[in-house]
Design a protein around this motif. Structure first.
Motif, PDB file in Angstrom:
ATOM      1  N   GLY A  92      -7.041  -3.901  -3.277  1.00 11.35           N
ATOM      2  CA  GLY A  92      -6.590  -2.698  -3.017  1.00 11.35           C
ATOM      3  C   GLY A  92      -5.694  -1.658  -3.793  1.00 11.35           C
ATOM      4  N   GLN A 102       0.927  -1.239  -0.054  1.00  8.72           N
ATOM      5  CA  GLN A 102       0.090  -0.113   0.044  1.00  8.72           C
ATOM      6  C   GLN A 102       0.934   1.226  -0.077  1.00  8.72           C
ATOM      7  N   ARG A 103       2.216   1.350   0.366  1.00  4.85           N
ATOM      8  CA  ARG A 103       2.904   2.310   0.649  1.00  4.85           C
ATOM      9  C   ARG A 103       4.098   2.275  -0.520  1.00  4.85           C
ATOM     10  N   THR A 161      -2.966  -2.609  -5.184  1.00  4.03           N
ATOM     11  CA  THR A 161      -1.453  -2.733  -4.688  1.00  4.03           C
ATOM     12  C   THR A 161      -0.923  -4.099  -4.905  1.00  4.03           C
TER      13      THR A 161
END
Length: 255
Positions: free
Chosen positions: A54, A29-30, A56
Motif C-alpha cells: 500500500g 495509511q494516514r 505505507t
C-alpha cells in the motif's frame, strides 16, 4: 472527517494479525510512523508486506509484552528513532489457545498466563511511554479489551473475561492519573469478529444454528471487521477525541 497522523509516532502491539494488523495499517495509511510489534515474527512480516504493497511502510519489532525489559527496550528504541511517542495501542492479548473449562480444571499457570499478556502487557507498555508523553504534554493510549470484559466471555474462559475487565479498570484509573499532562486513555471493546485463527475456530464451533443465533443477537444482524475496530481506535487517537478520556467504546454491531 479527515483524520491524519502525519509524522506521529505510533506503537501497536499484537500487530501480526487481526485487529492489531488492521490498526497498524490504518495508522500507516494516514501518515504515521508506525511500530508494529508482536511475538509472531513470521506473521508480523506479513503485516509489513501488506504495508509496503500500500506504499505505507512501517517498522516491525519482535516484542514479548509480558517482559517489562523487552517493552522498555522497544519504547527506548522508538524514542531514539523519532524523539517522541504520540500513540500507544495495547492490542496484544487473547486466550493463548485455551478453551472454556470448568473452574476446578483451571491451573494457576493457565490463569496467570492470560493475565500476563492482557493486563501486565498493557501496564508495562503504558508505564514505559508515560514519562515520554508527560514530557511532551500530550499522548494517546488506547487499550483493546473485549465485550467479555463488560459482560461474559462467549468461550467461557474465566481468566479472559476477568483480564479484560481488569484492563478496563486500568484504563479508567490511568485516565485520571495522566490527564493533567494532556494524555488521554480510552478503551475499545470489540464484539465477536472473525479476525484470526482462534476466532475462526470459535465461529466454526457454533455450527449453523449457533452462528444464526449470534447474528440475531446483533442489532445490525451482521459481523463486523477488523477495520471497524481500527476506525474506533483512530477516533480515540485523533484530535476529535481531545476531550474524551476514561471511556469504553463497544464496537459490536449493537447489543
Amino acid at each position: 472527517m479527515n483524520v491524519t497522523f502525519e509524522q506521529q509516532s505510533v506503537i501497536v502491539t499484537g500487530a501480526a494479525h487481526g485487529f492489531g494488523r488492521a490498526i497498524a495499517l490504518a495508522f500507516a495509511q494516514r501518515g504515521a510512523v508506525v511500530w508494529a510489534c508482536d511475538v509472531q515474527e513470521e506473521r508480523l512480516h506479513e503485516t509489513a508486506h501488506l504495508a509496503r504493497q500500500g506504499a505505507t511502510p512501517l517498522h516491525t519489532r519482535a516484542v514479548d509484552v509480558t517482559s517489562r525489559d523487552a517493552v522498555q527496550a522497544l519504547v527506548d528504541g522508538v524514542q531514539q528513532h523519532t524523539g517522541r511517542v504520540d500513540v500507544l495501542v495495547n492490542n496484544a492479548g487473547g486466550v493463548l489457545g485455551q478453551v472454556g473449562r470448568p473452574i476446578e480444571a483451571i491451573t494457576p499457570q493457565d490463569w496467570h498466563a492470560i493475565f500476563q499478556v492482557n493486563v501486565d502487557g498493557a501496564f508495562y507498555c503504558a508505564q514505559a511511554v508515560a514519562p515520554i508523553m508527560k514530557q511532551q504534554g500530550r499522548g494517546r493510549i488506547i487499550n483493546i479489551s473485549s465485550g467479555a470484559g463488560l459482560g461474559i466471555s462467549l468461550t467461557g474462559i474465566q481468566a479472559y473475561a476477568s483480564a479484560k475487565a481488569a484492563q478496563i479498570g486500568l484504563t479508567r484509573q490511568l485516565a485520571h492519573e495522566l490527564g493533567e499532562w494532556g494524555i488521554t486513555v480510552n478503551n475499545v471493546a470489540p464484539g465477536f469478529v472473525r479476525s484470526n485463527p482462534t476466532t475462526e475456530k470459535q465461529w466454526e464451533s457454533y455450527g449453523e444454528d449457533g452462528q444464526r443465533r449470534l447474528l440475531q443477537n446483533i442489532a445490525l444482524k451482521r459481523l463486523g471487521s477488523p477495520e471497524d475496530i481500527a476506525h474506533a481506535v483512530l477516533f480515540f487517537a485523533s484530535d476529535y477525541a481531545g476531550w474524551v478520556t476514561g471511556q469504553v467504546l463497544s464496537v459490536d454491531g449493537g447489543k
